[in-house]
Write a protein that holds these residues in place. Structure first.
Motif, PDB file in Angstrom:
ATOM      1  N   PHE A 136      -4.878  69.556 -15.449  1.00 48.60           N
ATOM      2  CA  PHE A 136      -4.540  70.965 -15.789  1.00 48.60           C
ATOM      3  C   PHE A 136      -4.129  71.884 -14.599  1.00 48.60           C
ATOM      4  O   PHE A 136      -3.247  72.684 -14.743  1.00 48.60           O
ATOM      5  N   GLY A 137      -4.922  71.853 -13.671  1.00 55.16           N
ATOM      6  CA  GLY A 137      -4.737  72.649 -12.407  1.00 55.16           C
ATOM      7  C   GLY A 137      -3.832  72.159 -11.460  1.00 55.16           C
ATOM      8  O   GLY A 137      -3.434  72.858 -10.438  1.00 55.16           O
ATOM      9  N   GLY A 138      -3.491  71.017 -11.636  1.00 56.83           N
ATOM     10  CA  GLY A 138      -2.633  70.333 -10.739  1.00 56.83           C
ATOM     11  C   GLY A 138      -3.231  69.674  -9.548  1.00 56.83           C
ATOM     12  O   GLY A 138      -4.505  69.667  -9.304  1.00 56.83           O
ATOM     13  N   GLY A 139      -2.609  68.595  -8.813  1.00 58.15           N
ATOM     14  CA  GLY A 139      -3.054  67.967  -7.750  1.00 58.15           C
ATOM     15  C   GLY A 139      -3.622  66.814  -7.947  1.00 58.15           C
ATOM     16  O   GLY A 139      -4.061  66.073  -7.062  1.00 58.15           O
ATOM     17  N   VAL A 140      -4.047  66.329  -9.183  1.00 55.52           N
ATOM     18  CA  VAL A 140      -4.847  65.217  -9.512  1.00 55.52           C
ATOM     19  C   VAL A 140      -4.435  64.544 -10.811  1.00 55.52           C
ATOM     20  O   VAL A 140      -3.975  65.395 -11.841  1.00 55.52           O
ATOM     21  N   TRP A 141      -4.833  63.437 -10.972  1.00 56.18           N
ATOM     22  CA  TRP A 141      -4.662  62.507 -12.246  1.00 56.18           C
ATOM     23  C   TRP A 141      -5.939  62.508 -13.113  1.00 56.18           C
ATOM     24  O   TRP A 141      -7.040  62.387 -12.189  1.00 56.18           O
ATOM     25  N   ARG A 142      -5.834  62.515 -14.310  1.00 55.91           N
ATOM     26  CA  ARG A 142      -7.094  62.652 -15.185  1.00 55.91           C
ATOM     27  C   ARG A 142      -7.099  61.379 -16.263  1.00 55.91           C
ATOM     28  O   ARG A 142      -6.348  61.166 -16.848  1.00 55.91           O
ATOM     29  N   SER A 143      -8.577  60.995 -16.133  1.00 55.82           N
ATOM     30  CA  SER A 143      -8.567  59.902 -17.215  1.00 55.82           C
ATOM     31  C   SER A 143     -10.130  60.137 -17.317  1.00 55.82           C
ATOM     32  O   SER A 143     -10.879  60.466 -16.407  1.00 55.82           O
ATOM     33  N   ASN A 144     -10.564  59.583 -18.334  1.00 53.36           N
ATOM     34  CA  ASN A 144     -12.166  59.368 -18.512  1.00 53.36           C
ATOM     35  C   ASN A 144     -12.600  58.601 -17.371  1.00 53.36           C
ATOM     36  O   ASN A 144     -12.024  57.809 -16.739  1.00 53.36           O
ATOM     37  N   SER A 145     -13.864  59.188 -16.846  1.00 51.83           N
ATOM     38  CA  SER A 145     -14.432  58.568 -15.587  1.00 51.83           C
ATOM     39  C   SER A 145     -14.611  57.153 -15.686  1.00 51.83           C
ATOM     40  O   SER A 145     -14.651  56.538 -14.569  1.00 51.83           O
ATOM     41  N   ARG A 146     -14.988  56.672 -16.590  1.00 47.53           N
ATOM     42  CA  ARG A 146     -15.240  55.158 -16.908  1.00 47.53           C
ATOM     43  C   ARG A 146     -13.830  54.303 -16.805  1.00 47.53           C
ATOM     44  O   ARG A 146     -14.128  53.138 -16.605  1.00 47.53           O
ATOM     45  N   ASN A 147     -12.775  55.191 -16.725  1.00 47.46           N
ATOM     46  CA  ASN A 147     -11.686  54.503 -16.906  1.00 47.46           C
ATOM     47  C   ASN A 147     -10.637  54.662 -15.470  1.00 47.46           C
ATOM     48  O   ASN A 147      -9.445  54.571 -15.642  1.00 47.46           O
ATOM     49  N   GLN A 148     -11.647  55.053 -14.534  1.00 47.62           N
ATOM     50  CA  GLN A 148     -11.046  55.620 -13.109  1.00 47.62           C
ATOM     51  C   GLN A 148     -11.791  54.604 -11.917  1.00 47.62           C
ATOM     52  O   GLN A 148     -13.018  54.918 -12.276  1.00 47.62           O
ATOM     53  N   GLN A 149     -11.092  54.236 -11.278  1.00 44.17           N
ATOM     54  CA  GLN A 149     -11.812  53.703 -10.189  1.00 44.17           C
ATOM     55  C   GLN A 149     -11.045  53.699  -8.636  1.00 44.17           C
ATOM     56  O   GLN A 149      -9.649  53.540  -8.707  1.00 44.17           O
ATOM     57  N   TYR A 150     -11.703  54.239  -7.835  1.00 45.21           N
ATOM     58  CA  TYR A 150     -11.086  54.487  -6.486  1.00 45.21           C
ATOM     59  C   TYR A 150     -10.434  53.187  -5.808  1.00 45.21           C
ATOM     60  O   TYR A 150     -11.169  52.051  -5.955  1.00 45.21           O
ATOM     61  N   ALA A 151      -9.282  53.489  -5.170  1.00 48.70           N
ATOM     62  CA  ALA A 151      -8.567  52.213  -4.842  1.00 48.70           C
ATOM     63  C   ALA A 151      -8.319  52.380  -3.285  1.00 48.70           C
ATOM     64  O   ALA A 151      -7.607  51.518  -2.748  1.00 48.70           O
ATOM     65  N   GLY A 152      -8.295  53.531  -2.651  1.00 54.77           N
ATOM     66  CA  GLY A 152      -7.952  53.734  -1.324  1.00 54.77           C
ATOM     67  C   GLY A 152      -7.820  55.207  -0.975  1.00 54.77           C
ATOM     68  O   GLY A 152      -7.226  56.011  -1.777  1.00 54.77           O
ATOM     69  N   GLN A 153      -7.545  55.232   0.332  1.00 52.32           N
ATOM     70  CA  GLN A 153      -7.223  56.753   0.856  1.00 52.32           C
ATOM     71  C   GLN A 153      -5.874  56.680   1.592  1.00 52.32           C
ATOM     72  O   GLN A 153      -5.871  55.813   2.456  1.00 52.32           O
ATOM     73  N   GLY A 154      -4.910  57.510   1.155  1.00 55.59           N
ATOM     74  CA  GLY A 154      -3.539  57.434   1.955  1.00 55.59           C
ATOM     75  C   GLY A 154      -3.421  58.791   2.516  1.00 55.59           C
ATOM     76  O   GLY A 154      -4.306  59.597   2.434  1.00 55.59           O
ATOM     77  N   GLN A 155      -2.368  59.174   2.948  1.00 54.95           N
ATOM     78  CA  GLN A 155      -1.922  60.335   3.462  1.00 54.95           C
ATOM     79  C   GLN A 155      -1.631  61.349   2.147  1.00 54.95           C
ATOM     80  O   GLN A 155      -1.405  60.890   1.210  1.00 54.95           O
ATOM     81  N   PRO A 156      -2.000  62.732   2.604  1.00 54.03           N
ATOM     82  CA  PRO A 156      -1.574  63.630   1.465  1.00 54.03           C
ATOM     83  C   PRO A 156      -0.207  63.664   0.726  1.00 54.03           C
ATOM     84  O   PRO A 156       0.831  63.269   1.560  1.00 54.03           O
ATOM     85  N   ASN A 157      -0.203  63.723  -0.440  1.00 54.87           N
ATOM     86  CA  ASN A 157       1.135  63.521  -0.994  1.00 54.87           C
ATOM     87  C   ASN A 157       1.641  64.883  -1.935  1.00 54.87           C
ATOM     88  O   ASN A 157       1.006  65.022  -2.936  1.00 54.87           O
ATOM     89  N   PRO A 158       2.406  65.603  -1.423  1.00 56.54           N
ATOM     90  CA  PRO A 158       2.897  66.820  -2.278  1.00 56.54           C
ATOM     91  C   PRO A 158       3.503  66.302  -3.437  1.00 56.54           C
ATOM     92  O   PRO A 158       3.687  67.012  -4.438  1.00 56.54           O
ATOM     93  N   ALA A 159       3.949  65.222  -3.387  1.00 55.55           N
ATOM     94  CA  ALA A 159       4.693  64.573  -4.644  1.00 55.55           C
ATOM     95  C   ALA A 159       4.103  63.597  -5.486  1.00 55.55           C
ATOM     96  O   ALA A 159       4.297  62.659  -6.247  1.00 55.55           O
TER      97      ALA A 159
END
Length: 75
Positions: free
Chosen positions: A42-65
């Motif tokens: 809702f506030g922008g900048g992130v994707w949302r899903s139930n926390s049980r359905n989300q898993q960290y995959a890695g760190q990249g460069q900041p992405n304005p798109a």
């Protein structure tokens, strides 16, 4: 993958857990695998899903798109 590893692009789909068919990057550069299709936060900048359905995959460069980063597992 360790949290200090930097990615030059999206994570390799070969690393995706079985049944986790979505990948997206947040504005701060963090990539996540998703078991269900995420939606933009809702506030922008992130994707949302139930926390049980989300898993960290890695760190990249900041992405304005970030809102254009959503991918479905290739067939």
């Amino acid at each position: 993958m360790q949290t200090h590893d930097r990615l030059d692009g999206p994570p390799d789909w070969a690393q995706a857990p079985e049944g986790w068919d979505w990948l997206a990057q947040d504005q701060d550069g963090r990539w996540f695998w998703y078991r269900t299709e995420p939606t933009p936060g809702f506030g922008g900048g992130v994707w949302r899903s139930n926390s049980r359905n989300q898993q960290y995959a890695g760190q990249g460069q900041p992405n304005p798109a970030w809102d254009e980063s959503l991918q479905r597992r290739p067939a």
